[in-house]
Enzyme design. Structure first.
Site, PDB file in Angstrom:
ATOM      1  CD  GLU A   1      -8.545 -16.965   9.122  1.00 24.26           C
ATOM      2  OE1 GLU A   1      -8.653 -15.786   8.621  1.00 24.26           O
ATOM      3  OE2 GLU A   1      -9.427 -17.738   8.533  1.00 24.26           O
TER       4      GLU A   1
ATOM      5  CG  HIS B   1      -8.733 -16.033   5.076  1.00 25.17           C
ATOM      6  ND1 HIS B   1      -9.657 -15.739   6.010  1.00 25.17           N
ATOM      7  CD2 HIS B   1      -9.515 -15.809   3.764  1.00 25.17           C
ATOM      8  CE1 HIS B   1     -10.778 -15.386   5.668  1.00 25.17           C
ATOM      9  NE2 HIS B   1     -10.685 -15.588   4.247  1.00 25.17           N
TER      10      HIS B   1
END
Length: 540
Positions: free
Chosen positions: A261, A280
């Site tokens: 990420e 997220h």
């Protein structure tokens, strides 16, 4: 005054809790590298969100750092193993973002079956494509949920509101409890996959769950199934999922988390068809961010000020209700460990702990950790504590086995410890708590006695003959060593016996040599225990 480092943004009520708890706040979010390491070493505790990563290198020399709290559920941005070895407790906040994560799951689910993101983009482009965005109804469909913890159960509750049927898998949830929640439990994941039209996962990321859903598992799903992941990136194999989406076997995927990420540009999932991707956002609500900040702050205040441990991921937790009740038993367990370590003949290979009577109903994992800390703390540089002791014992080849027996014998509570060494020797020491504060050693090997577990002890096994005790007393008296108390354990008059003496000072070598010279004395040990009432620093 304990100091707390705020590694990521924390504001509002969380800050007020830290201030009212009397903690000094080092509020410097965004530190990296050497600056972060120095700040961690200078803090008693740290709070972080997902933006900061605590590595083994940062914890190599942790200074006075005792606790790390993750304002969120996942702790994959913390090297928990490294923290454990350094005796640092790691806690998370499992309750704060539960509802927000469950709602994000439902939002992705709805976006998949009613292609809202694509329809919105079409409208923004000036198009009117009603026939292109025909959706699927959720009512009556079967969804499979892997992981029925807090978030998984909240997702199930909302799916019930959508009139969906639910099957679930969780190795720690009984089928009866699942039934109470309106969920049909299955024995394993392979049993679940062929029957479900939707699959959502709510487990932590660890060695067991990494790539839990790969090419084989995706192939077991019916053609046209849809997959969701709002838990942790890496639980689903992203390359395998992208291939299943390209082939059309999987009709759609909603992902809020990714293995890396942000995902790199060449991640195939970014170009896969029929996906809804979010960066997220599971805990990204005003309410969740405030809730986890408040929870993290309170956890750290309770730990640093009172020794309370809750929601720890690397040690047994102890909450407010049981703290005072169990405090004396933690002290008892640690002192028995210290005693056994100093009385052992040879390298310790195994320790067996039996919790009897009322003690069997206590937090035995915490007591086992306290015993292991006592067993190791004198021999390890930097010491051992209830966070790292069991791990350190295991790494040194010491097996620790515990069992419980709630039946009461001669004592309302009893901790029986047996230590085995490489020399083929074993020692058994049993301790109990009299009243609310009196710790006593009530058995040493085959001998029953009632000895104090504090200060300087002198223990010796011998033949029970007249004049021997006077002989020892005279030698200690001649060497200005005062005997505060003496307890004798024997089976029969004139037989084998053991004596434990509490001394006001450590006997000099000359005195010990003179005592050892007596032909009826077989073994002797000087044991150093903490003063009465002195709790270990690591327990607060």
């Amino acid at each position: 005054m304990p100091k707390v480092l705020l590694c990521d943004k924390l504001e509002g009520q969380g800050l007020e809790i830290l201030k009212s708890g009397g903690l000094e706040i080092d509020n410097r979010p965004g530190l990296k590298g050497d600056e972060l390491q120095a700040a961690l070493r200078n803090a008693d505790g740290a709070i972080l969100r997902s933006g900061t990563k605590i590595t083994a290198e940062l914890l190599e020399n942790p200074g006075k750092l005792r606790a790390i709290v993750r304002a969120g559920v996942g702790v994959d941005n913390i090297d928990v193993a490294a923290a454990t070895r350094k005796g640092i407790v790691v806690m998370n906040t499992p309750g704060g973002n539960t509802v927000s994560a469950a709602e994000q799951t439902i939002a992705l689910l709805m976006s998949l079956v009613r292609p809202i993101p694509a329809a919105h983009a079409s409208m923004k482009a000036g198009k009117w494509e009603r026939n292109k965005f025909v959706g699927t109804q959720l009512a009556g469909k079967l969804i499979g949920i892997i992981g029925l913890g807090r978030i998984g159960r909240e997702v199930a509750k909302r799916c019930q509101g959508l009139d969906m049927k639910i099957v679930g898998y969780d190795p720690f949830l009984s089928s009866d409890r699942a039934k109470e929640l309106g969920i049909t439990a299955v024995a394993n994941i392979d049993q679940m996959l062929p029957m479900v039209q939707f699959l959502t996962i709510h487990t932590p990321l660890n060695d067991e769950t990494k790539s839990l859903i790969g090419a084989r598992e995706l192939a077991l799903l019916p053609k046209g199934a849809r997959v969701l992941n709002v838990a942790r990136g890496g639980i689903i194999d992203e390359r395998a999922l992208s291939e299943a989406l390209q082939s059309g076997h999987i009709a759609g995927a909603g992902l809020d988390v990714f293995t890396e990420e942000p995902p790199p540009a060449d991640n195939p999932i970014l170009s896969a068809p029929n996906t809804v991707l979010t960066p997220h956002l599971g805990a990204s609500t005003v309410e969740a961010q405030e809730a986890v900040g408040v929870e993290a702050s309170q956890l750290l205040v309770d730990f640093l000020n009172k020794g309370i441990v809750q929601f720890a991921v690397n040690m047994a937790a102890v909450n407010r209700a049981e703290l005072e009740e169990i405090r004396q038993y933690v002290d008892l367990a640690r002192r028995l460990g210290l005693l056994q370590a100093q009385m052992a003949n040879g390298a310790i290979q195994k320790a067996e702990l039996v919790f009897k009577g009322d003690l069997a109903r206590k937090n035995t994992k915490l007591l086992t950790a306290a015993f292991a800390a006592g067993l190791l703390e004198s021999y390890l540089e930097g010491g051992a504590n209830i966070v790292n002791a069991v791990l350190l014992a295991s790494e040194r080849g010491i097996e620790i086995v515990e069992s419980s027996n709630p039946s009461k014998g001669d004592f309302a509570n009893l901790l029986q410890t047996t230590v085995h060494t490489s020399e083929g020797k074993s020692n058994m020491a049993s301790g109990t708590l009299f009243g609310n504060q009196y710790l006593r050693l009530v058995q040493w090997n085959e001998w029953r006695l009632e000895a104090f577990l504090d200060g300087i002890l002198f223990a010796f096994t011998h033949r029970d003959v007249p004049g021997l005790i006077g002989f020892v007393g005279s030698i200690f008296g001649n060497n200005n060593v005062n005997i505060a108390s003496m307890i004798l354990g024997r089976m029969t008059p004139g037989g084998e016996a053991v004596a434990f003496l509490n001394l006001d000072s450590t006997p000099p070598e000359a005195a010990l040599k003179a005592v050892k010279a007596h032909e009826k004395i077989q073994t002797m040990n000087v044991i150093k225990l903490p003063p009465a009432g002195q709790m270990p620093a690591w327990f607060g």
